[in-house]
Design an enzyme around this catalytic site. Structure first.
Site, short mmCIF file in Angstrom:
data_model
loop_
_atom_site.label_atom_id
_atom_site.label_comp_id
_atom_site.label_asym_id
_atom_site.label_seq_id
_atom_site.Cartn_x
_atom_site.Cartn_y
_atom_site.Cartn_z
N HIS A 1 -7.01 0.58 -6.63
CA HIS A 1 -7.21 -0.33 -5.50
C HIS A 1 -7.85 -1.61 -6.06
O HIS A 1 -9.03 -1.89 -5.82
CB HIS A 1 -8.11 0.34 -4.46
CG HIS A 1 -8.08 -0.30 -3.11
ND1 HIS A 1 -7.28 -1.38 -2.79
CD2 HIS A 1 -8.77 0.01 -1.96
CE1 HIS A 1 -7.49 -1.71 -1.54
NE2 HIS A 1 -8.37 -0.89 -1.00
N ASP B 1 -17.24 6.62 -2.04
CA ASP B 1 -16.03 6.50 -1.23
C ASP B 1 -15.82 7.86 -0.59
O ASP B 1 -16.49 8.85 -0.96
CB ASP B 1 -14.84 6.11 -2.15
CG ASP B 1 -13.53 5.88 -1.40
OD1 ASP B 1 -13.55 5.78 -0.15
OD2 ASP B 1 -12.48 5.80 -2.06
N ARG C 1 0.89 -1.18 0.00
CA ARG C 1 0.00 0.00 0.00
C ARG C 1 0.92 1.22 0.00
O ARG C 1 1.69 1.42 0.95
CB ARG C 1 -0.89 -0.01 1.24
CG ARG C 1 -1.60 1.30 1.47
CD ARG C 1 -2.74 1.19 2.45
NE ARG C 1 -3.86 0.48 1.86
CZ ARG C 1 -5.09 0.46 2.34
NH1 ARG C 1 -5.38 1.12 3.45
NH2 ARG C 1 -6.04 -0.21 1.74
N ARG D 1 -13.34 -9.12 0.98
CA ARG D 1 -11.92 -8.81 0.75
C ARG D 1 -11.08 -10.05 1.10
O ARG D 1 -10.12 -10.38 0.41
CB ARG D 1 -11.48 -7.63 1.63
CG ARG D 1 -12.13 -6.28 1.28
CD ARG D 1 -11.61 -5.75 -0.04
NE ARG D 1 -10.17 -5.67 -0.07
CZ ARG D 1 -9.43 -4.68 0.44
NH1 ARG D 1 -10.03 -3.64 0.98
NH2 ARG D 1 -8.11 -4.71 0.37
N GLN E 1 -9.82 -4.18 -3.90
CA GLN E 1 -11.14 -3.71 -3.50
C GLN E 1 -12.16 -3.99 -4.61
O GLN E 1 -13.23 -4.54 -4.36
CB GLN E 1 -11.08 -2.20 -3.20
CG GLN E 1 -12.41 -1.63 -2.76
CD GLN E 1 -12.82 -2.14 -1.40
OE1 GLN E 1 -12.03 -2.08 -0.46
NE2 GLN E 1 -14.04 -2.65 -1.26
N CYS F 1 -16.36 1.25 -0.02
CA CYS F 1 -15.20 0.40 0.28
C CYS F 1 -14.82 0.45 1.75
O CYS F 1 -14.14 -0.45 2.24
CB CYS F 1 -14.01 0.82 -0.58
SG CYS F 1 -13.60 2.57 -0.41
N1 CP Z 1 -11.23 -0.64 1.96
C1 CP Z 1 -9.99 -0.67 2.46
O1 CP Z 1 -9.00 -0.85 1.74
O2 CP Z 1 -9.92 -0.49 3.82
P1 CP Z 1 -8.59 -0.24 4.65
O3 CP Z 1 -8.06 1.12 4.23
O4 CP Z 1 -9.02 -0.26 6.09
O5 CP Z 1 -7.60 -1.31 4.33
N1 NVA Z 2 -9.97 6.42 -1.56
C1 NVA Z 2 -9.64 5.96 -0.24
C2 NVA Z 2 -9.83 4.49 -0.15
C3 NVA Z 2 -9.52 3.87 1.18
C4 NVA Z 2 -9.71 2.38 1.19
C5 NVA Z 2 -8.21 6.35 0.09
O1 NVA Z 2 -7.35 6.25 -0.79
O2 NVA Z 2 -7.95 6.78 1.21
#
Ligand code: CP
Ligand code: NVA
Length: 307
Positions: free
Chosen positions: A129, A220, A102, A288, A132, A260
Protein backbone atom coordinates in the site's frame (compact mmCIF):
# COMPACT_ATOMS: atom_id res chain seq x y z
CA UNK A 1 9.05 7.70 -11.57
CA UNK A 2 6.85 5.93 -14.16
CA UNK A 3 4.23 4.73 -11.71
CA UNK A 4 3.93 3.68 -8.08
CA UNK A 5 3.38 -0.02 -7.48
CA UNK A 6 5.72 -0.38 -4.50
CA UNK A 7 7.45 1.90 -2.01
CA UNK A 8 10.63 0.50 -3.54
CA UNK A 9 9.79 2.30 -6.82
CA UNK A 10 10.89 5.45 -5.02
CA UNK A 11 14.33 6.63 -4.05
CA UNK A 12 15.11 8.60 -0.92
CA UNK A 13 15.39 11.79 -2.98
CA UNK A 14 12.17 11.07 -4.87
CA UNK A 15 10.29 10.53 -1.60
CA UNK A 16 11.70 13.71 -0.05
CA UNK A 17 10.85 15.61 -3.25
CA UNK A 18 7.26 14.35 -3.02
CA UNK A 19 7.09 15.44 0.65
CA UNK A 20 8.20 18.95 -0.29
CA UNK A 21 5.68 19.07 -3.14
CA UNK A 22 2.91 17.70 -0.91
CA UNK A 23 3.70 20.32 1.75
CA UNK A 24 3.50 23.10 -0.85
CA UNK A 25 0.22 21.73 -2.24
CA UNK A 26 -1.19 21.43 1.27
CA UNK A 27 -0.22 24.98 2.16
CA UNK A 28 -1.67 26.40 -1.08
CA UNK A 29 -4.86 24.39 -0.64
CA UNK A 30 -5.31 25.64 2.92
CA UNK A 31 -4.67 29.20 1.72
CA UNK A 32 -7.62 28.72 -0.61
CA UNK A 33 -5.55 28.85 -3.77
CA UNK A 34 -7.16 26.92 -6.57
CA UNK A 35 -5.52 26.41 -9.92
CA UNK A 36 -5.91 23.74 -12.53
CA UNK A 37 -2.51 22.38 -13.59
CA UNK A 38 -4.14 19.12 -14.67
CA UNK A 39 -7.12 20.62 -16.52
CA UNK A 40 -8.65 17.98 -18.76
CA UNK A 41 -6.53 15.17 -17.29
CA UNK A 42 -8.28 12.07 -16.04
CA UNK A 43 -7.60 8.93 -14.02
CA UNK A 44 -9.43 5.62 -14.00
CA UNK A 45 -9.87 4.38 -10.43
CA UNK A 46 -10.33 0.61 -10.32
CA UNK A 47 -11.49 -0.79 -6.96
CA UNK A 48 -11.83 -4.54 -6.43
CA UNK A 49 -12.24 -3.88 -2.68
CA UNK A 50 -14.05 -1.23 -0.59
CA UNK A 51 -12.45 2.08 0.32
CA UNK A 52 -13.17 5.36 2.06
CA UNK A 53 -9.88 7.25 2.26
CA UNK A 54 -8.24 6.09 -0.95
CA UNK A 55 -11.20 6.66 -3.22
CA UNK A 56 -12.11 10.05 -1.76
CA UNK A 57 -8.53 11.34 -1.76
CA UNK A 58 -7.89 10.29 -5.36
CA UNK A 59 -11.17 11.77 -6.59
CA UNK A 60 -10.95 14.99 -4.57
CA UNK A 61 -7.23 15.36 -5.33
CA UNK A 62 -7.81 15.14 -9.06
CA UNK A 63 -10.72 17.61 -8.88
CA UNK A 64 -8.57 20.05 -6.87
CA UNK A 65 -5.85 19.83 -9.53
CA UNK A 66 -8.37 20.59 -12.26
CA UNK A 67 -8.75 17.05 -13.53
CA UNK A 68 -11.23 14.28 -12.88
CA UNK A 69 -11.64 10.60 -12.17
CA UNK A 70 -13.81 7.72 -13.32
CA UNK A 71 -14.59 5.15 -10.61
CA UNK A 72 -14.82 1.55 -11.80
CA UNK A 73 -15.69 -1.26 -9.42
CA UNK A 74 -13.93 -4.54 -10.11
CA UNK A 75 -17.32 -6.19 -10.37
CA UNK A 76 -18.48 -3.75 -13.03
CA UNK A 77 -15.53 -4.19 -15.36
CA UNK A 78 -14.87 -7.85 -14.50
CA UNK A 79 -11.12 -7.39 -14.32
CA UNK A 80 -9.63 -10.71 -15.42
CA UNK A 81 -13.04 -12.34 -15.94
CA UNK A 82 -15.15 -10.22 -18.31
CA UNK A 83 -11.97 -8.86 -19.87
CA UNK A 84 -8.29 -9.67 -19.44
CA UNK A 85 -6.06 -7.41 -17.38
CA UNK A 86 -3.89 -6.54 -20.44
CA UNK A 87 -6.97 -5.64 -22.50
CA UNK A 88 -8.37 -3.43 -19.74
CA UNK A 89 -4.99 -1.70 -19.44
CA UNK A 90 -4.70 -1.15 -23.21
CA UNK A 91 -8.23 0.23 -23.53
CA UNK A 92 -8.01 2.55 -20.54
CA UNK A 93 -4.69 3.89 -21.84
CA UNK A 94 -6.52 5.25 -24.91
CA UNK A 95 -8.88 7.33 -22.78
CA UNK A 96 -7.30 8.33 -19.51
CA UNK A 97 -3.99 9.78 -18.35
CA UNK A 98 -3.43 7.44 -15.41
CA UNK A 99 -4.81 4.42 -13.60
CA UNK A 100 -5.03 3.81 -9.86
CA UNK A 101 -6.05 0.29 -8.90
CA UNK A 102 -6.98 -1.41 -5.62
CA UNK A 103 -6.72 -5.12 -6.29
CA UNK A 104 -6.82 -8.46 -4.53
CA UNK A 105 -3.65 -9.79 -6.16
CA UNK A 106 -0.52 -7.69 -6.52
CA UNK A 107 0.06 -9.45 -9.87
CA UNK A 108 -3.06 -7.69 -11.18
CA UNK A 109 -1.70 -4.18 -10.61
CA UNK A 110 1.65 -5.33 -12.02
CA UNK A 111 -0.19 -6.65 -15.09
CA UNK A 112 -2.01 -3.35 -15.52
CA UNK A 113 1.31 -1.48 -15.34
CA UNK A 114 2.98 -3.83 -17.80
CA UNK A 115 0.31 -3.34 -20.46
CA UNK A 116 -0.76 0.27 -19.86
CA UNK A 117 0.93 3.14 -21.64
CA UNK A 118 -0.12 5.56 -18.87
CA UNK A 119 1.19 5.64 -15.26
CA UNK A 120 -0.31 3.07 -12.88
CA UNK A 121 -0.57 3.59 -9.12
CA UNK A 122 -1.13 0.78 -6.62
CA UNK A 123 -4.08 1.89 -4.48
CA UNK A 124 -3.57 -1.22 -2.24
CA UNK A 125 -2.89 -4.81 -3.15
CA UNK A 126 -2.47 -7.88 -0.98
CA UNK A 127 1.27 -7.11 -0.97
CA UNK A 128 1.69 -3.34 -0.67
CA UNK A 129 0.00 0.00 0.00
CA UNK A 130 2.62 2.54 -1.14
CA UNK A 131 0.28 5.57 -1.13
CA UNK A 132 -0.39 4.92 2.54
CA UNK A 133 3.28 4.68 3.48
CA UNK A 134 4.05 7.85 1.54
CA UNK A 135 1.36 9.80 3.42
CA UNK A 136 2.53 8.28 6.72
CA UNK A 137 6.16 9.30 6.38
CA UNK A 138 5.05 12.70 5.03
CA UNK A 139 3.05 13.07 8.25
CA UNK A 140 6.17 12.42 10.34
CA UNK A 141 8.38 14.55 8.07
CA UNK A 142 6.06 17.60 8.20
CA UNK A 143 6.31 17.53 12.00
CA UNK A 144 10.00 18.20 11.59
CA UNK A 145 11.06 14.79 12.88
CA UNK A 146 14.44 13.46 11.82
CA UNK A 147 13.40 10.28 10.04
CA UNK A 148 16.92 8.85 10.23
CA UNK A 149 16.82 8.88 14.05
CA UNK A 150 13.33 7.46 14.37
CA UNK A 151 12.49 4.05 15.83
CA UNK A 152 9.14 2.86 14.48
CA UNK A 153 7.56 -0.20 16.09
CA UNK A 154 5.04 -2.00 13.90
CA UNK A 155 2.87 -4.11 16.20
CA UNK A 156 0.50 -6.61 14.60
CA UNK A 157 0.17 -8.21 11.20
CA UNK A 158 3.13 -8.21 8.81
CA UNK A 159 0.74 -7.24 6.02
CA UNK A 160 0.55 -5.04 2.91
CA UNK A 161 0.80 -1.75 4.84
CA UNK A 162 3.66 -3.16 6.94
CA UNK A 163 5.54 -4.06 3.74
CA UNK A 164 5.22 -0.56 2.30
CA UNK A 165 6.21 1.04 5.63
CA UNK A 166 9.24 -1.26 5.92
CA UNK A 167 10.44 -0.40 2.42
CA UNK A 168 9.88 3.35 2.61
CA UNK A 169 11.30 3.44 6.13
CA UNK A 170 14.41 1.70 4.79
CA UNK A 171 14.80 4.30 2.03
CA UNK A 172 14.41 7.13 4.53
CA UNK A 173 16.76 5.69 7.16
CA UNK A 174 14.12 4.92 9.80
CA UNK A 175 14.67 1.92 12.09
CA UNK A 176 11.65 -0.39 11.92
CA UNK A 177 10.97 -3.07 14.50
CA UNK A 178 8.13 -5.42 13.61
CA UNK A 179 6.46 -7.39 16.40
CA UNK A 180 4.02 -10.03 15.25
CA UNK A 181 2.85 -13.50 16.23
CA UNK A 182 4.79 -16.38 14.67
CA UNK A 183 3.39 -17.11 11.22
CA UNK A 184 2.27 -13.51 10.62
CA UNK A 185 5.66 -11.94 9.92
CA UNK A 186 6.20 -9.71 6.89
CA UNK A 187 7.25 -11.53 3.73
CA UNK A 188 10.97 -12.36 4.06
CA UNK A 189 11.54 -11.03 0.52
CA UNK A 190 10.34 -7.61 1.67
CA UNK A 191 12.54 -7.69 4.77
CA UNK A 192 15.50 -8.67 2.62
CA UNK A 193 14.70 -5.93 0.09
CA UNK A 194 14.39 -3.36 2.89
CA UNK A 195 17.77 -4.41 4.28
CA UNK A 196 19.17 -4.27 0.74
CA UNK A 197 18.08 -0.63 0.62
CA UNK A 198 20.16 -0.04 3.74
CA UNK A 199 17.23 -0.34 6.13
CA UNK A 200 17.59 -1.29 9.76
CA UNK A 201 14.75 -3.78 10.33
CA UNK A 202 14.20 -6.21 13.16
CA UNK A 203 11.48 -8.84 13.34
CA UNK A 204 10.39 -10.17 16.72
CA UNK A 205 7.45 -11.77 18.48
CA UNK A 206 7.73 -9.50 21.52
CA UNK A 207 5.43 -6.47 21.36
CA UNK A 208 6.73 -4.96 24.60
CA UNK A 209 10.36 -5.24 23.53
CA UNK A 210 9.50 -3.64 20.19
CA UNK A 211 7.57 -0.81 21.84
CA UNK A 212 10.32 -0.07 24.36
CA UNK A 213 11.93 3.22 23.45
CA UNK A 214 9.89 3.55 20.25
CA UNK A 215 9.16 6.99 18.80
CA UNK A 216 6.23 5.68 16.78
CA UNK A 217 3.84 2.78 17.38
CA UNK A 218 2.02 1.71 14.21
CA UNK A 219 -0.67 -0.89 13.82
CA UNK A 220 -3.27 -2.02 11.30
CA UNK A 221 -6.22 -4.40 11.42
CA UNK A 222 -5.52 -8.03 12.24
CA UNK A 223 -7.94 -9.19 9.55
CA UNK A 224 -7.40 -7.42 6.24
CA UNK A 225 -9.95 -7.17 3.46
CA UNK A 226 -10.31 -10.60 1.89
CA UNK A 227 -9.20 -12.49 5.02
CA UNK A 228 -12.60 -12.45 6.76
CA UNK A 229 -12.79 -16.26 6.87
CA UNK A 230 -9.65 -16.26 9.09
CA UNK A 231 -11.05 -13.75 11.56
CA UNK A 232 -11.53 -16.06 14.58
CA UNK A 233 -8.09 -17.63 14.21
CA UNK A 234 -6.49 -14.22 13.81
CA UNK A 235 -8.29 -12.72 16.83
CA UNK A 236 -6.74 -15.45 18.94
CA UNK A 237 -3.27 -15.27 17.38
CA UNK A 238 -3.03 -11.48 17.76
CA UNK A 239 -4.63 -11.08 21.20
CA UNK A 240 -1.32 -10.06 22.83
CA UNK A 241 -0.48 -7.52 20.09
CA UNK A 242 -2.97 -4.76 20.88
CA UNK A 243 -1.77 -1.17 21.06
CA UNK A 244 -3.32 -0.10 24.34
CA UNK A 245 -2.44 2.22 27.18
CA UNK A 246 -0.12 -0.38 28.75
CA UNK A 247 1.88 -0.97 25.58
CA UNK A 248 2.06 2.77 24.89
CA UNK A 249 3.62 3.09 28.36
CA UNK A 250 6.67 1.19 27.09
CA UNK A 251 7.29 3.69 24.29
CA UNK A 252 8.98 7.05 24.68
CA UNK A 253 6.75 9.61 26.46
CA UNK A 254 6.65 11.64 23.23
CA UNK A 255 5.69 8.59 21.15
CA UNK A 256 3.16 8.96 18.37
CA UNK A 257 0.55 6.37 17.41
CA UNK A 258 -0.25 5.61 13.80
CA UNK A 259 -2.93 3.54 12.07
CA UNK A 260 -3.81 3.58 8.39
CA UNK A 261 -7.55 3.15 9.18
CA UNK A 262 -10.12 1.73 9.03
CA UNK A 263 -9.59 0.54 12.61
CA UNK A 264 -11.26 -2.39 14.28
CA UNK A 265 -11.61 -0.58 17.61
CA UNK A 266 -11.04 -2.80 20.62
CA UNK A 267 -9.04 -5.30 18.55
CA UNK A 268 -5.65 -4.00 17.37
CA UNK A 269 -6.07 -0.66 19.18
CA UNK A 270 -8.11 0.71 22.06
CA UNK A 271 -10.42 3.71 21.72
CA UNK A 272 -8.36 5.58 24.31
CA UNK A 273 -5.16 5.29 22.28
CA UNK A 274 -6.74 5.81 18.87
CA UNK A 275 -8.57 8.95 20.02
CA UNK A 276 -5.86 10.08 22.44
CA UNK A 277 -3.45 13.02 22.22
CA UNK A 278 -0.60 10.88 20.84
CA UNK A 279 -2.65 9.64 17.89
CA UNK A 280 -1.75 10.85 14.40
CA UNK A 281 -4.43 8.91 12.57
CA UNK A 282 -6.47 11.84 11.25
CA UNK A 283 -3.34 13.66 10.11
CA UNK A 284 -2.36 10.50 8.23
CA UNK A 285 -5.81 10.31 6.66
CA UNK A 286 -5.73 13.99 5.68
CA UNK A 287 -2.27 13.65 4.22
CA UNK A 288 -3.36 10.88 1.88
CA UNK A 289 -4.89 13.74 -0.13
CA UNK A 290 -1.83 15.96 -0.25
CA UNK A 291 0.67 13.14 -0.80
CA UNK A 292 -1.35 11.62 -3.64
CA UNK A 293 -1.81 15.01 -5.28
CA UNK A 294 1.98 15.29 -5.30
CA UNK A 295 2.33 11.83 -6.85
CA UNK A 296 -0.28 12.54 -9.53
CA UNK A 297 1.20 15.94 -10.37
CA UNK A 298 4.65 14.43 -10.65
CA UNK A 299 3.51 11.49 -12.78
CA UNK A 300 1.50 13.69 -15.15
CA UNK A 301 4.21 16.30 -15.41
CA UNK A 302 2.11 19.17 -14.09
CA UNK A 303 4.03 22.25 -13.04
CA UNK A 304 3.75 23.61 -9.51
CA UNK A 305 3.76 27.13 -10.95
CA UNK A 306 0.30 26.41 -12.33
CA UNK A 307 -1.10 25.30 -8.98
N1 CP B 1 -6.15 3.57 4.62
C1 CP B 1 -6.91 3.29 3.55
O1 CP B 1 -6.42 2.93 2.48
O2 CP B 1 -8.25 3.44 3.76
P1 CP B 1 -9.40 2.97 2.77
O3 CP B 1 -9.36 1.45 2.76
O4 CP B 1 -10.67 3.50 3.37
O5 CP B 1 -9.13 3.51 1.41
N1 NVA C 1 -4.34 -4.14 5.71
C1 NVA C 1 -5.59 -3.50 5.42
C2 NVA C 1 -5.37 -2.09 5.04
C3 NVA C 1 -6.61 -1.29 4.72
C4 NVA C 1 -6.30 0.12 4.30
C5 NVA C 1 -6.31 -4.27 4.33
O1 NVA C 1 -5.65 -4.70 3.38
O2 NVA C 1 -7.52 -4.47 4.43
Amino acid sequence: MRGLLSSADLTRDAALGLFALAAELKQRSKAGQRAAPLAGKTFALIFEKPSLRTRVTFEVGLIQLGGGAVYLSGQEIGLGTRESVPDVARNLSRWVDGIAARVHLHATVEGLARHATVPVINALSDFEHPCQALADFFTLWERGLDLTRLRLAWVGDGNNVCHSVLLLGALLGTTTVVACPPGYEPDPRVVEAARGLGGRCEISADARAAATGADVLYTDVWTSMGQEAERERRLEAFSRYQINETLLGFARPSALVMHCLPAHRGEEVTDGVLDGPQSLVLDQAENRLHAQKAVILQLLGGALDDV
